[in-house]
Design an enzyme around this catalytic site. Structure first.
Site, PDB file in Angstrom:
ATOM      1  N   ALA A  68      39.585  74.314   9.062  1.00 15.86           N
ATOM      2  CA  ALA A  68      38.980  74.011   7.833  1.00 15.86           C
ATOM      3  C   ALA A  68      37.750  74.134   8.075  1.00 15.86           C
ATOM      4  O   ALA A  68      36.969  73.606   9.081  1.00 15.86           O
ATOM      5  CB  ALA A  68      39.690  72.803   7.157  1.00 15.86           C
ATOM      6  N   THR A 112      43.880  67.636   1.762  1.00 16.11           N
ATOM      7  CA  THR A 112      42.860  66.566   1.623  1.00 16.11           C
ATOM      8  C   THR A 112      43.080  65.785   0.291  1.00 16.11           C
ATOM      9  O   THR A 112      43.490  66.467  -0.706  1.00 16.11           O
ATOM     10  CB  THR A 112      41.613  67.013   2.134  1.00 16.11           C
ATOM     11  N   TYR A 137      34.334  71.634  -1.732  1.00 12.58           N
ATOM     12  CA  TYR A 137      35.159  71.668  -0.655  1.00 12.58           C
ATOM     13  C   TYR A 137      36.532  71.435  -1.270  1.00 12.58           C
ATOM     14  O   TYR A 137      37.530  71.681  -0.832  1.00 12.58           O
ATOM     15  CB  TYR A 137      34.832  70.409   0.228  1.00 12.58           C
ATOM     16  N   TRP A 162      40.601  60.194   5.123  1.00 11.18           N
ATOM     17  CA  TRP A 162      39.501  59.573   5.963  1.00 11.18           C
ATOM     18  C   TRP A 162      39.988  59.558   7.269  1.00 11.18           C
ATOM     19  O   TRP A 162      40.369  58.577   8.157  1.00 11.18           O
ATOM     20  CB  TRP A 162      39.816  57.978   5.462  1.00 11.18           C
TER      21      TRP A 162
END
Length: 311
Positions: A68, A112, A137, A162
Site C-alpha cells: 500500500a 485500514t 489515503y 495503528w
C-alpha cells in the site's frame, strides 16, 4: 498450496515471512523494493499482465496483499502522490482481485481504519458500517475495497489500525527512541483506537488461509468461499496515543522522559485523522474462531523482540 505475498518488505510482509517458515505451503514473497540479504521476487502490482504471469507461473491460489501507499500526509499536499496512492491502493487491488477471480483463488487484502472518520461516533466501528474517509489515503483504500468486491473474487478484506512491529518505521519504535533520548514529550490524547502488532495480524491471516484450504475440500467451494467479506482485526482493548506512549516507555524502561498529554490541534496535520477508530472484531472472531491478544501483552512481546534484535 502456493501463496503470493505482496509488499513483502514492509512491516506485515516481514511478519508473514516469519510465520511462513513453519508452514507447509509455498510462499512467494514479492515487492518492488529489494532489500539486501532478503529473498524477494520483483512484482509490480500495478501491472495486471505481470500479476497474471506470476500467478500462472507459480500456480498461485492465494494472494495476501500487504502492499500500500501509506504516506498519509503527503497524499493531501501533493497531487502526484495522491494519484500514486490511488494507483497502489485502489487500482492494484482490483488487478489482484481479477487475477484471483480468473483462477478461482482467494485474495486476502489489508485495509485500514482510515476508511472511517467523517462521522462522529463513540462505539466500535462494525465491518458493515458505511465508510466516510476524511482524506485522500482513506478514500483510496475505500476504493480498493470496492474494486475487490466488484470483481466477484473470493476475498477476505481485513481492516486494521495503528500497526507496529520490529520492522521498518512505526510509532512503537519511534517512541522507544524518543522516550529514551528526550527529557520531555507531548503526545495527543484525543485520538482513540487500538494498537495492532503486525505479527498477530499475520497469524490471523494464516488462520484465514488455513480455513480456506479446508474449504477447498468441500463441494460447496464451487459456489464460492462462504466466508468472503469485510472483517476487522486489531488487538483487544482501547487506548489513546498518549497512553500507548506511556506504556511503550514503561515496558522499554524509559522512565526518565516526562510524557504529557496534548490536543491534536496542537500538532496541525494536512489530514484529519479519525478521533475514534476502535474496530469491532466480533464477526472475525466468531467466523474464524480466533482469540485476539490484548494490546499490552502484544506490545511487551514486540518490545522484547526489538531489544533482542538490537542487542
Amino acid at each position: 498450496m502456493n501463496i503470493l505475498v505482496t509488499g513483502a518488505n514492509g512491516q506485515l510482509g516481514n511478519e508473514m515471512r516469519i510465520i511462513a517458515k513453519s508452514c507447509v505451503d509455498k510462499y512467494i514473497f514479492t515487492d518492488v523494493n529489494q532489500v539486501e540479504g532478503v529473498e524477494t521476487t520483483y512484482l509490480d502490482i500495478t501491472d495486471l499482465e505481470a500479476i497474471r504471469k506470476m500467478v500462472a507461473d507459480n500456480d498461485v491460489r492465494v494472494i495476501v496483499n500487504c502492499a500500500a501507499w501509506t504516506n498519509v500526509d503527503a497524499c493531501e499536499t501533493d497531487e502526484k502522490l495522491a494519484t500514486l496512492a490511488e494507483k497502489l491502493n485502489a487500482e492494484a487491488p482490483k488487478y489482484l482481485a481479477v487475477a484471483m477471480k480468473e483462477v478461482g483463488g482467494l485474495l486476502v487484502h489489508v485495509s485500514t481504519d482510515y476508511v472511517f472518520g467523517g462521522e462522529p461516533y463513540n462505539t466500535p466501528c462494525s465491518p458493515d458500517q458505511q465508510g466516510t474517509p476524511t482524506g485522500v489515503y482513506g478514500a483510496t483504500k475505500k476504493h480498493g475495497e470496492e474494486n475487490i468486491i466488484a470483481s466477484g473474487c473470493d476475498h477476505v478484506i481485513l481492516r486494521t489500525a495503528w500497526l507496529y512491529s520490529e520492522f521498518g518505521k512505526n510509532f512503537c519504535k519511534t517512541m522507544m527512541n524518543l522516550t529514551a533520548t528526550k527529557p520531555e514529550l507531548k503526545v495527543v490524547f484525543d485520538q482513540v483506537g487500538t494498537p495492532t502488532y503486525a505479527l498477530d495480524l499475520a497469524k490471523a491471516i494464516l488462520t484465514v488461509i488455513n480455513d480456506y484450504k479446508q474449504a477447498q475440500g468441500s463441494e460447496l467451494i464451487a459456489q464460492g468461499y462462504a466466508k468472503s467479506g469485510i472483517y476487522h482485526y486489531s488487538n483487544e482493548g482501547v487506548t489513546s496515543w498518549y497512553d500507548f506512549t506511556q506504556m511503550i516507555a514503561k515496558i522499554a524502561g524509559n522512565t526518565e522522559c516526562d510524557i504529557q498529554p496534548c490536543y491534536s490541534s496542537e500538532y496541525p496535520s494536512p489530514v484529519k485523522r479519525p478521533s475514534y477508530s476502535v474496530l469491532d472484531k466480533k464477526s472475525f472472531k466468531d467466523t474464524f474462531d480466533i482469540i485476539v491478544p490484548y494490546w499490552v501483552d502484544s506490545l511487551e512481546v514486540c518490545i522484547k523482540n526489538i531489544k533482542k534484535h538490537n542487542s
